[in-house]
Design an enzyme around this catalytic site. Structure first.
Site, mmCIF file in Angstrom:
data_model
loop_
_atom_site.group_PDB
_atom_site.id
_atom_site.type_symbol
_atom_site.label_atom_id
_atom_site.label_comp_id
_atom_site.label_asym_id
_atom_site.label_seq_id
_atom_site.Cartn_x
_atom_site.Cartn_y
_atom_site.Cartn_z
ATOM 1 N N ASP A 206 0.809 -1.225 0.000
ATOM 2 C CA ASP A 206 0.000 0.000 0.000
ATOM 3 C C ASP A 206 0.842 1.275 0.000
ATOM 4 O OD1 ASP A 206 0.804 -0.640 2.567
ATOM 5 O OD2 ASP A 206 -1.229 -0.923 3.337
ATOM 6 N N CYS B 72 10.440 -1.489 17.518
ATOM 7 C CA CYS B 72 9.560 -1.073 16.421
ATOM 8 C C CYS B 72 8.328 -1.979 16.383
ATOM 9 C CB CYS B 72 10.348 -1.175 15.117
ATOM 10 S SG CYS B 72 9.461 -0.606 13.657
HETATM 11 ZN ZN ZN Z 1 10.502 -1.821 12.040
#
Ligand code: ZN
Length: 310
Positions: free
Chosen positions: A107, A169
């Site tokens: 996307d 993350c």
């Molecule tokens: Zn990452």
């Protein structure tokens, strides 16, 4: 005259639209809930395409989907949003059902492609697109070509490492751009500072949003201001790296977090100037907001299908 069908598979909705040649205004449009965590996502997708399938000839279907995925084989490798799709050959399955070529890409790449073809990046040949929201995605056009890479996994700009010992993350690794600059990363920083005893008008809460922090910052809250200064600083570091690698003539920002404006982009621009390897990269460099909003994925899928049909 043959038509193009574009599909955008999102976490909450699957969108499908049919386009005549040379137009980006759909002649029909279907939106259905993806219910991505429940079984039957593919069936809902196929039904949504059926619902708009025209009587006229269709030249190709283009799909924008969350990745990681393999655009060469049209296979979703795994996507956290759709747990039942593991090594799922979505493009070949649709191609078999509808009897037309089907092209797939992620996307963020598709949003970058759309901004290049139809949006803020028209006329540029070297473009970096970055969408900053819950995660951070990227798309790169280099010398007029969409950068896909050997495995089709190029341009994962949000997962570039800017501090190897940095925060975790969303992907599970450490120190990526996303772990400093995404909405949840900004909120996590504020929560950590509140826990450490910093005073603020904000309250510690797991669902704290970048929007709430932006409101507090505009009302003068020092912690909220510093949270965007920190994110802007790291965003500048990240984009300085992108300049050194891709040397674009335009950098386009999409996604909800980029809507906060000066709070993020003033510290970003200071940091970008400080960290860019050579000032010549900044000469005539355009830094701007995305133009296509929520339609970027769909229009990117359209552009991909048209590109591949040429
Ligand atoms: Zn990452």
């Amino acid at each position: 005259m043959s038509l193009t069908v574009a599909v955008d598979i999102g976490g909450t909705h699957i969108r499908v639209a049919v386009y005549e040649p040379d137009s980006i205004k759909p002649i029909s449009h279907e939106r259905t809930r993806s219910l991505a965590r429940e079984p039957g996502v593919y069936d809902r997708l196929e039904q949504a395409v059926e619902a708009v399938w025209p009587k006229e000839k269709v030249s190709a279907i283009g799909i924008a989907s969350p990745g990681p995925l393999d655009p060469h084989t049209g296979t979703i490798l795994a996507t956290p949003n759709i747990p039942e799709w593991k090594n799922f050959p979505v493009a070949p399955k649709l191609a078999q059902h509808f009897g037309v070529p089907v092209h797939l890409d992620n996307d963020a790449n598709m949003a970058g492609l759309a901004e290049w073809q139809y949006g803020a990046g028209k006329g540029h040949q070297n473009l970096v697109y970055l969408t900053i929201s819950t995660g951070i995605g990227g798309g790169v056009i280099s010398h007029g070509c969409l950068l896909q890479g050997f495995h089709g996994m190029g341009a994962e700009l949000g997962h570039m490492i800017i501090d190897a010992d940095g925060p975790l993350c969303g992907c599970g690794k450490r120190g990526h751009v996303e772990s400093f600059c995404s909405g949840p990363a900004i909120a996590r920083y504020v929560n950590e500072q509140l826990k450490a005893g910093q005073t603020s008008t904000l309250q510690m809460q797991p669902n704290l949003s970048a929007l709430q922090i932006a409101e507090a910052a505009r009302a003068g809250d020092a912690l909220a201001i510093s949270a965007f200064e920190r994110a802007g600083h790291y965003l500048g570091v990240a984009v300085a790296n992108y300049l050194a690698i891709f040397d674009p003539s335009i950098v386009i920002f999409g996604g909800g977090v980029s809507q906060v404006g000066e709070l993020l982009f003033k510290p970003f621009e200071e940091s970008l100037r400080e960290y860019t390897f050579h000032p010549h990269y900044l000469d005539n460099l355009v830094i701007t907001k995305a133009a296509l909003g929520d339609d970027a994925g769909l229009l990117g899928a359209l552009a991909l299908a048209r590109m591949k049909s040429e």
